[in-house]
Motif scaffolding. Structure first.
Motif, mmCIF file in Angstrom:
data_model
loop_
_atom_site.group_PDB
_atom_site.id
_atom_site.type_symbol
_atom_site.label_atom_id
_atom_site.label_comp_id
_atom_site.label_asym_id
_atom_site.label_seq_id
_atom_site.Cartn_x
_atom_site.Cartn_y
_atom_site.Cartn_z
ATOM 1 N N ALA A 237 0.827 -1.202 0.000
ATOM 2 C CA ALA A 237 0.000 0.000 0.000
ATOM 3 C C ALA A 237 0.861 1.252 0.000
ATOM 4 N N VAL A 238 1.935 1.245 0.789
ATOM 5 C CA VAL A 238 2.827 2.410 0.843
ATOM 6 C C VAL A 238 3.475 2.651 -0.507
ATOM 7 N N MET A 239 3.959 1.583 -1.152
ATOM 8 C CA MET A 239 4.565 1.715 -2.472
ATOM 9 C C MET A 239 3.587 2.335 -3.452
ATOM 10 N N SER A 240 2.328 1.873 -3.395
ATOM 11 C CA SER A 240 1.309 2.388 -4.300
ATOM 12 C C SER A 240 1.061 3.866 -4.067
ATOM 13 N N VAL A 241 0.945 4.271 -2.803
ATOM 14 C CA VAL A 241 0.689 5.679 -2.485
ATOM 15 C C VAL A 241 1.811 6.557 -3.012
ATOM 16 N N ILE B 209 1.782 6.758 -6.840
ATOM 17 C CA ILE B 209 0.677 7.585 -7.320
ATOM 18 C C ILE B 209 1.019 9.060 -7.163
ATOM 19 N N ILE B 210 1.596 9.424 -6.026
ATOM 20 C CA ILE B 210 1.958 10.825 -5.790
ATOM 21 C C ILE B 210 3.030 11.279 -6.774
ATOM 22 N N ASN B 211 4.051 10.448 -6.973
ATOM 23 C CA ASN B 211 5.115 10.807 -7.925
ATOM 24 C C ASN B 211 4.554 10.965 -9.335
ATOM 25 N N GLY C 47 -11.246 3.621 0.510
ATOM 26 C CA GLY C 47 -10.156 4.575 0.689
ATOM 27 C C GLY C 47 -9.019 4.379 -0.300
ATOM 28 N N GLN C 48 -8.960 3.220 -0.975
ATOM 29 C CA GLN C 48 -7.916 2.984 -1.985
ATOM 30 C C GLN C 48 -8.147 3.908 -3.172
ATOM 31 N N ARG C 49 -7.080 4.498 -3.702
ATOM 32 C CA ARG C 49 -7.204 5.461 -4.789
ATOM 33 C C ARG C 49 -6.272 5.130 -5.946
ATOM 34 N N GLN D 8 -2.233 4.996 -12.743
ATOM 35 C CA GLN D 8 -1.255 4.636 -11.709
ATOM 36 C C GLN D 8 -2.019 4.180 -10.483
ATOM 37 N N GLY D 9 -1.652 3.002 -9.965
ATOM 38 C CA GLY D 9 -2.327 2.417 -8.834
ATOM 39 C C GLY D 9 -3.239 1.288 -9.271
ATOM 40 N N LEU D 10 -3.748 0.549 -8.309
ATOM 41 C CA LEU D 10 -4.627 -0.578 -8.587
ATOM 42 C C LEU D 10 -5.793 -0.589 -7.600
#
Length: 306
Positions: A8-12, A15-17, A46-48, A58-60
């Motif tokens: 989850a942290v990697m995804s966040v 996504i921000i980058n 809450g997943q985005r 970007q993200g899943l």
């Protein structure tokens, strides 16, 4: 503080980058947020994810099964400017959704809302900024509404202070505050349906932060792994030569400091983990003396057992 799982942290962070890259182009984007689930699902409320007009994302929210359809629906959101709620129900085993074998057996609902350059890419611009800061905030998103004072898509980012709440400047936001406070205390997302209003209250936890005290050669892979996991990483040392040659350019901060005064450079209580690894006994002792009085979730020390 509650730490997010590594995936989850990697995804966040990714996504921000990606958001920071895409916003430079000034084109509209779509924010897709999971707001309700039932049964076995890949993601939870809450997943985005972010979606661009060329169907790139970007993200899943699933294992890759639903994102293509969401990208198609995102184009319609960009054209109309109106948010859309989408439901995927995979609980019927006889219904092989989109002809794919989906590795979950549940229901997932996703809310899509447009982000534009003219609106400062809100609310995601604030979500991204606060994810890289400290403190637990809550994002309240109106999914459906018959209330004249709160339109669908209205978003409130709540930090516990009404004067500092960031929002879409819509009236009636006080209705959302109680739900934000409850979600902040509970520490988990909640989808609340009332007679005239349906709202997702999702805690916005900051990306975990790591402080590495010591910039020797073996700190390089430690910092690299933490960055790859999506953590915010600071590295510090009292020896200028150890911080040269851009060995720690992937870190968020690389700081030269006096070992006896690390509190002057860092707010130590804001870190989720600190690793002491200067390879200098007196320096490590100096670090640990200062860390001993700080309530930290994790302190690691590199050295022999005896």
């Amino acid at each position: 503080p509650l730490l997010l799982c590594s995936a989850a942290v990697m995804s966040v962070r990714r996504i921000i980058n990606t958001f920071h890259e895409w916003q430079q182009g000034g084109e509209p984007l779509v924010l897709a947020t999971v707001y309700d689930t039932a049964g076995s699902t890949y993601s939870k409320p809450g997943q985005r994810i972010l979606i661009r007009g060329d169907d790139d994302y970007q993200g899943l929210v699933s294992g890759g099964c639903l994102e293509g359809d969401l990208a198609e629906r995102a184009r319609a959101v960009m054209e109309s400017g109106e948010p859309v709620a989408v439901t995927y129900d995979m609980r019927d085993e006889a219904d092989d959704l989109f002809g794919l074998g989906i590795g979950c057996n549940g229901l997932i609902r996703v809310f899509l809302q447009q982000l534009t350059h003219e609106a400062g890419y809100e609310p995601f611009a604030s979500i991204a900024r606060l994810s890289l800061a400290d403190g637990l905030n809550v994002v309240a998103t109106v999914i459906a509404s018959r209330s004249p004072s709160l339109k669908r898509g209205t978003t409130l980012i709540w930090d516990g202070n009404p004067a500092e709440a960031q929002s879409s400047s819509a009236p009636g936001l006080e209705r959302l505050i109680a739900g934000c406070e409850e979600a902040q205390v509970a520490g988990r997302a909640r989808y609340q349906v009332e007679d005239d209003l349906a709202v997702l209250y999702a805690p916005l936890r900051p990306v975990p932060s790591l402080l590495v005290l010591g910039a020797g050669l073996d700190a390089v892979p430690v910092v690299g792994i933490a960055v790859e996991l999506g953590w915010r990483v600071s590295v510090a040392d009292h020896r200028p030569a150890y911080l040269e040659n851009d060995r720690f350019e992937v870190a968020d901060r690389a700081v030269l400091l006096d070992p006896a005064s690390i509190g002057e450079k860092f707010a130590l209580s804001d870190f989720d983990a600190v690793i002491v690894m200067s390879h200098h006994l007196l320096t490590d002792q100096t670090y640990l003396e200062q860390l001993a009085s700080i309530d930290l979730p994790y302190i690691g020390v590199l050295g022999p057992l005896a």
